[in-house]
Design an enzyme around this catalytic site. Structure first.
Site, short mmCIF file in Angstrom:
data_model
loop_
_atom_site.label_atom_id
_atom_site.label_comp_id
_atom_site.label_asym_id
_atom_site.label_seq_id
_atom_site.Cartn_x
_atom_site.Cartn_y
_atom_site.Cartn_z
N GLY A 179 0.78 -1.30 0.08
CA GLY A 179 -0.17 0.01 0.10
C GLY A 179 0.79 1.11 -0.18
N HIS B 68 -1.85 7.18 7.33
CA HIS B 68 -1.09 8.04 6.85
C HIS B 68 -1.57 9.36 6.60
CE1 HIS B 68 2.98 5.96 6.38
NE2 HIS B 68 2.26 4.82 6.00
N GLN C 237 2.90 10.04 1.54
CA GLN C 237 4.32 9.41 1.68
C GLN C 237 5.02 9.76 0.33
OE1 GLN C 237 2.68 5.30 2.14
NE2 GLN C 237 4.55 5.06 3.22
N HIS D 60 -3.85 1.10 7.97
CA HIS D 60 -2.54 1.59 7.93
C HIS D 60 -2.41 2.81 6.99
CE1 HIS D 60 1.93 0.94 7.93
NE2 HIS D 60 1.95 1.77 6.90
N GLU D 61 -2.89 2.69 5.54
CA GLU D 61 -2.83 3.58 4.81
C GLU D 61 -3.59 5.03 4.93
OE1 GLU D 61 -0.22 3.54 2.81
OE2 GLU D 61 -0.13 1.35 3.14
N CYS E 53 6.48 -0.46 6.90
CA CYS E 53 6.04 0.61 6.07
C CYS E 53 7.25 1.10 5.29
CB CYS E 53 5.84 1.72 7.20
SG CYS E 53 5.06 3.17 6.48
N LEU E 54 7.01 1.39 4.06
CA LEU E 54 7.92 1.94 3.13
C LEU E 54 8.54 3.04 3.94
CD1 LEU E 54 5.93 1.54 -0.20
CD2 LEU E 54 7.89 -0.08 0.67
NI NI Z 1 3.09 2.86 5.66
#
Ligand code: NI
Length: 181
Positions: free
Chosen positions: A46, A150, A51, A146-147, A104-105
């Site tokens: 995701g 963000h 981000q 999670h997204e 997480c990226l």
């Molecule tokens: Ni993340």
């Protein structure tokens, strides 16, 4: 299509609450496509616009089909996975509890067990600006929460106890410093 650079913690932009998309136009559709490309290259499940430094409530997900209601699966990429493109997503109902090891990226190299709702109902616009509602459980439900976090400037480490978070952030900073050498 082009690819974005993914912001890494502690970039202050990751703490920003993203603005709602007022109109789903070609620039938003392009953003969505570039986010899909960026997510795939990074092998993520995701990605939120926050981000990649874009102040818009947009998320993309590439998740297992299990747990997602089938009527939203027009965009099946493979049989077992579904590509989701959500604009202005909102959690309208949630229930149960599930713990899962998240990463997480924007925080590469660390993971932690996070407790979230096991099932969620999401309302959003699709890439054509049409409203829809979907239900999800399991990994898709976790990834959606999670997204959406963000978009509100919330990271998975914020959902841990203070002690766990401090240990993890220390480990992360050490790894980042080692990488920078
Ligand atoms: Ni993340």
């Amino acid at each position: 299509m082009s690819e974005f650079e993914i912001l890494k913690y502690p970039d202050p932009f990751l703490r920003k609450k993203a603005s709602r998309v007022e109109r789903v136009d070609s620039s938003v559709r392009r953003l969505v496509e570039d986010m899909v490309e960026t997510m795939r290259r990074a092998k993520g499940v995701g990605l939120a616009a926050t981000q990649v430094g874009v102040d818009k409530r947009v998320v993309v997900l590439d998740v297992p089909l299990i747990g997602v209601n089938e009527d939203i699966c027009e965009e099946l990429e493979e049989r077992e996975r579904v590509l989701l493109k959500l604009i202005n997503p909102e959690i309208v109902a949630s229930g149960g509890e599930i713990e899962y090891e998240e990463g997480c990226l924007s925080l590469p190299g660390i993971t932690a067990d996070v407790v979230r709702a096991a099932e969620v109902t999401i309302r959003a616009l699709d890439a054509d600006g049409r409203g829809f509602e979907m239900k999800a459980g399991g990994l898709p439900a976790i990834a959606l929460q999670h997204e959406i976090d963000h978009l509100d400037g919330v990271l998975f480490i914020d959902r841990l106890s203070r002690l766990k978070r401090e240990l993890l952030v220390r480990k992360y900073r050490k790894a980042m410093a080692a990488e920078a050498v």
